[in-house]
Design an enzyme around this catalytic site. Structure first.
Site, short mmCIF file in Angstrom:
data_model
loop_
_atom_site.label_atom_id
_atom_site.label_comp_id
_atom_site.label_asym_id
_atom_site.label_seq_id
_atom_site.Cartn_x
_atom_site.Cartn_y
_atom_site.Cartn_z
N HIS A 19 7.07 16.29 11.16
CA HIS A 19 6.32 16.90 12.26
C HIS A 19 7.05 16.60 13.56
O HIS A 19 7.88 15.70 13.64
CB HIS A 19 4.86 16.41 12.32
CG HIS A 19 4.70 14.95 12.63
ND1 HIS A 19 4.53 14.48 13.90
CD2 HIS A 19 4.66 13.86 11.83
CE1 HIS A 19 4.39 13.16 13.88
NE2 HIS A 19 4.47 12.76 12.62
N LYS B 212 2.74 24.64 17.52
CA LYS B 212 2.43 23.26 17.86
C LYS B 212 2.82 22.30 16.74
O LYS B 212 2.58 22.56 15.57
CB LYS B 212 0.93 23.13 18.16
CG LYS B 212 0.57 21.84 18.88
CD LYS B 212 -0.85 21.88 19.42
CE LYS B 212 -1.14 20.65 20.26
NZ LYS B 212 -2.51 20.66 20.79
N HIS C 21 13.36 4.53 16.60
CA HIS C 21 12.33 4.23 17.61
C HIS C 21 12.79 3.09 18.52
O HIS C 21 12.65 3.16 19.76
CB HIS C 21 11.03 3.82 16.92
CG HIS C 21 10.18 4.98 16.48
ND1 HIS C 21 9.99 6.12 17.23
CD2 HIS C 21 9.44 5.15 15.35
CE1 HIS C 21 9.18 6.95 16.59
NE2 HIS C 21 8.84 6.39 15.44
N ASP D 242 3.98 2.54 14.29
CA ASP D 242 3.57 3.91 14.02
C ASP D 242 2.87 3.98 12.67
O ASP D 242 2.38 2.94 12.17
CB ASP D 242 4.76 4.87 14.10
CG ASP D 242 5.80 4.68 13.00
OD1 ASP D 242 5.60 3.81 12.13
OD2 ASP D 242 6.81 5.40 13.02
N ASP E 224 -0.87 -14.18 14.40
CA ASP E 224 0.34 -13.64 15.02
C ASP E 224 0.34 -12.11 15.13
O ASP E 224 1.33 -11.52 15.55
CB ASP E 224 1.58 -14.10 14.24
CG ASP E 224 1.66 -13.53 12.83
OD1 ASP E 224 0.70 -12.86 12.39
OD2 ASP E 224 2.69 -13.76 12.15
N GLY F 251 4.42 5.88 17.59
CA GLY F 251 3.22 6.60 18.02
C GLY F 251 2.14 5.74 18.63
O GLY F 251 1.43 6.16 19.55
N ASN G 235 -0.72 4.78 23.02
CA ASN G 235 -2.09 4.36 23.32
C ASN G 235 -2.09 3.65 24.67
O ASN G 235 -1.90 2.44 24.78
CB ASN G 235 -2.61 3.44 22.22
CG ASN G 235 -4.11 3.20 22.33
OD1 ASN G 235 -4.61 2.82 23.38
ND2 ASN G 235 -4.81 3.43 21.23
N ARG H 82 -5.73 7.17 33.57
CA ARG H 82 -4.38 7.11 32.98
C ARG H 82 -3.39 7.49 34.07
O ARG H 82 -3.26 8.66 34.44
CB ARG H 82 -4.30 8.07 31.79
CG ARG H 82 -3.06 7.91 30.95
CD ARG H 82 -3.11 8.84 29.75
NE ARG H 82 -2.90 10.23 30.12
CZ ARG H 82 -3.55 11.26 29.58
NH1 ARG H 82 -4.48 11.04 28.68
NH2 ARG H 82 -3.27 12.48 29.93
N ASN I 215 -3.71 15.99 37.06
CA ASN I 215 -2.54 16.52 36.35
C ASN I 215 -2.84 16.58 34.86
O ASN I 215 -3.12 15.56 34.23
CB ASN I 215 -1.32 15.63 36.59
CG ASN I 215 -0.10 16.09 35.80
OD1 ASN I 215 -0.07 17.20 35.27
ND2 ASN I 215 0.90 15.24 35.73
#
Length: 611
Positions: free
Chosen positions: A11, A36, A134, A153, A230, A308, A312, A525, A555
């Site tokens: 994706h 999308k 990543h 992720d 941990d 991903g 957050n 945010r 925005n």
């Protein structure tokens, strides 16, 4: 040296080009195809990147794919064997695709690349591991010479979370957490359970969380997850179905929480809001424990984040406020699309062994994440004429004045300027803007412009020099990846009856002097706007401040529900004519809704995809 990175075939396909260590271009395929989360080979994105460099595919030094398919196939087979005979239906559906295509991704990628350049040398095609991609996307563009790098992720090949340390051109992974134990998949399981689409609806769960109470957080920690001090953990797979089935959760999960899986068309209730608040609280606790252990173990003062889960922004904001690290930098394209950039950077620094280029100043190397296509004024006007649009062309000062005045008058404005953003956030290149002081703006943009759920919050873009006066943060947040509260002096005190409201009933209660960007928990945010990376957007907000005294604008991404963010003037005009955006500003072209041909109006309400 020119290295192309590619992500996709799962994706969010994307391509990114690195030239002599500098990021030249990066874009997601969905922006070109208008599909999308497009998972196909990113041919259009590759062509765009090559056009920026002015070279052909066969002139590149290497092409690097962002993960290793054979290792992923190994994980798939081992998982099915471990749970057999459960998972047969999933196995039966997955194997034909793997045996026909995915297992032979090197040949498939070579075939696709040769479509673009018949003489492409397959020996130039390299593969790097998913989480290393990543990590590279986070460390190498960061402003740090040394840093700990945390990636989180759903799953790559085997890893779901890694700890790496970067020093100069070197980057090494030191620890991994393996599938099926995954923070990303845990969050996605609750996303599925509350009726949203996995891999795209997680941010809706985050936005829904402030309407609820985390009353299930303890139950999650007692039953679903064995969380260590941990931050490492194990998930009890007896509640989940993603490792062996076709859904994320099973009947035991539903029985634990007392409700069936919500169907997308069903109303959201207080239960779903409390589930969202609970998984958000659990996520934040895990991230904070991980950060503390990473700081103690590595001794590093700087932290980079990608994957991903790094999108957050609520968890990121809490991590910042805990002051565990001296500095935090988050890759703006933290999801799989950013893996293309990480693959290219890994190819340049780790495989080719080149040093990081010298950088002027203290900023990062992402150029504000404005790495996508831009269009000349002539190209914009040609597209508008072909679409039948009616517009006028103004000089730079008049564009700023006209747009700022429209915002001050409470109008919704479509704003397309300069290079398109790379990553999921609109940052003033492809944005819909509004007046944050308006109590109606949040609902108007959600229901009449974006055609999406009414609970969804909007982000403020604020001048960097003014951010501390309006929000409880005084850090750069150029990529809209940190959440902070509105300053106490700007908040509105609620009445006792308002405090007693529950769930969505909280939505219509203004919380501050900028209610359109103030969530129900007084949070926002934040995007800080910098004159050096986006001078025109900075000038617009500065003029709005001069008119209103407010250095903040609403925005949100320039799209409607179910569609990718717009790329071209044609995309922008179509969105304009299918929504209640009142003013459209493309480069120096200004379009007013009342002046357009009514026959060109589109009815998006009947056509958008439920996502």
């Amino acid at each position: 040296m020119r290295i192309l990175g590619i992500s996709g075939l799962y994706h969010d396909s994307a391509a990114a080009l690195v030239v002599d260590g500098a990021i030249a271009a990066a874009a997601q395929e969905e922006r070109f195809t208008r599909k999308k989360h497009d998972a196909d080979f990113p041919a259009r994105a590759v062509e765009y990147c090559l056009s920026v460099a002015g070279c052909g595919l066969d002139e590149l030094d290497a092409v690097v794919f962002y993960d290793k398919p054979f290792i992923k196939f190994e994980r798939l087979l081992e998982t099915y064997l471990a749970v057999a005979p459960r998972g047969y239906n999933s196995f039966r559906m997955a194997m034909p695709l793997w045996l026909r295509e995915k297992l032979f991704q090197k040949s498939i990628l070579g075939k696709e690349l040769r479509k673009l350049a018949p003489s492409f040398d397959a020996e130039k095609l390299l593969f790097t591991e998913h989480h290393l991609s990543h990590a590279a996307s986070a460390f190498y563009p960061s402003p740090f010479d040394e840093a700990a790098v945390l990636t989180m992720d759903g799953v790559g090949e085997w890893a779901t979370m890694t700890l790496a340390v970067g020093r100069g051109k070197d980057l090494k992974i030191h620890k991994e957490l393996h599938f099926p134990h995954s923070l990303g998949l845990l969050y996605s399981a609750v996303t599925y359970y509350t009726g949203f689409k996995v891999n795209s609806g997680e941010y809706k769960v985050m936005g829904l969380a402030p309407y609820g109470e985390p009353r299930f957080a303890r139950l999650m920690l007692d039953k679903l997850i064995d969380l260590k001090p941990d931050g490492s953990f194990h998930l009890d797979q007896s509640y989940f179905n993603y490792a062996s089935g076709l859904t994320m959760t099973n009947e035991r999960f539903a029985a634990l929480f007392g409700e069936p899986v919500r169907k997308p068309e069903q109303l959201l209730t207080q239960f779903h809001m409390d589930m969202a608040a609970s998984i958000q609280a659990v996520t934040e606790e895990i991230v904070l424990r991980l950060a503390r252990s990473v700081r103690a173990e590595t001794g590093q003062k700087n932290l980079c984040l990608a994957g991903g889960v790094a999108l957050n922004c609520v968890a990121n904001g809490k991590l910042l406020r805990e002051d565990i690290f001296g500095n935090i930098w988050i890759q703006p394209a933290a999801g799989d699309a950013g893996g293309a950039l990480g693959a290219a950077l890994a190819g340049y620094h780790l495989y080719a062994g080149h040093e990081r280029p010298a950088r002027s100043g203290k900023g990062d190397a992402m150029q504000g994440s404005y790495l996508g296509p831009s269009f000349s004024q002539g190209e914009i006007e040609a597209e508008l004429k072909a679409a039948g649009a009616r517009f006028e062309t103004l000089d730079d000062a008049a564009v700023i004045e006209t747009t700022a005045q429209a915002l001050a008058d409470g109008k919704a404005v479509g704003w397309m300027q300069g290079r398109m953003e790379f990553g999921p956030r609109a940052l003033g290149g492809r944005s819909i803007l509004g007046d944050p002081r308006s109590p109606q703006m949040q609902k108007t943009l959600n229901l009449k412009v974006k055609y999406r759920e009414s609970f969804r919050p909007f982000a403020p873009s604020v001048l960097r020099e003014d951010v501390a006066d309006w929000f409880e943060i005084n850090e750069d947040s150029p990529y809209m990846l940190l959440v902070a509260d509105v300053q106490k002096g700007l908040r509105r005190e609620m009445s006792e009856s308002e405090k007693a409201l529950f769930g969505i009933d909280k939505l219509n209660v203004p919380r501050s002097t900028i209610p359109a960007v103030t969530h129900v928990d007084y949070s926002a945010r934040i995007q800080t706007v910098h004159a050096d990376t986006n001078p025109r957007y900075h000038a617009l907000i500065s003029r709005f401040k001069a008119l209103t005294g407010c250095p903040v604008v609403v925005n949100t991404s320039f799209n409607v529900r179910g569609e990718p963010i717009v790329c071209t003037a044609t995309d922008a005009f179509r969105c304009f004519m299918g929504s209640e955006i009142e003013l459209l500003v493309l480069g120096n072209s200004v379009l007013r809704k009342e002046e357009q041909d009514p026959s060109l109006k589109l009815d998006y309400k009947e056509s958008f995809e439920l996502d």
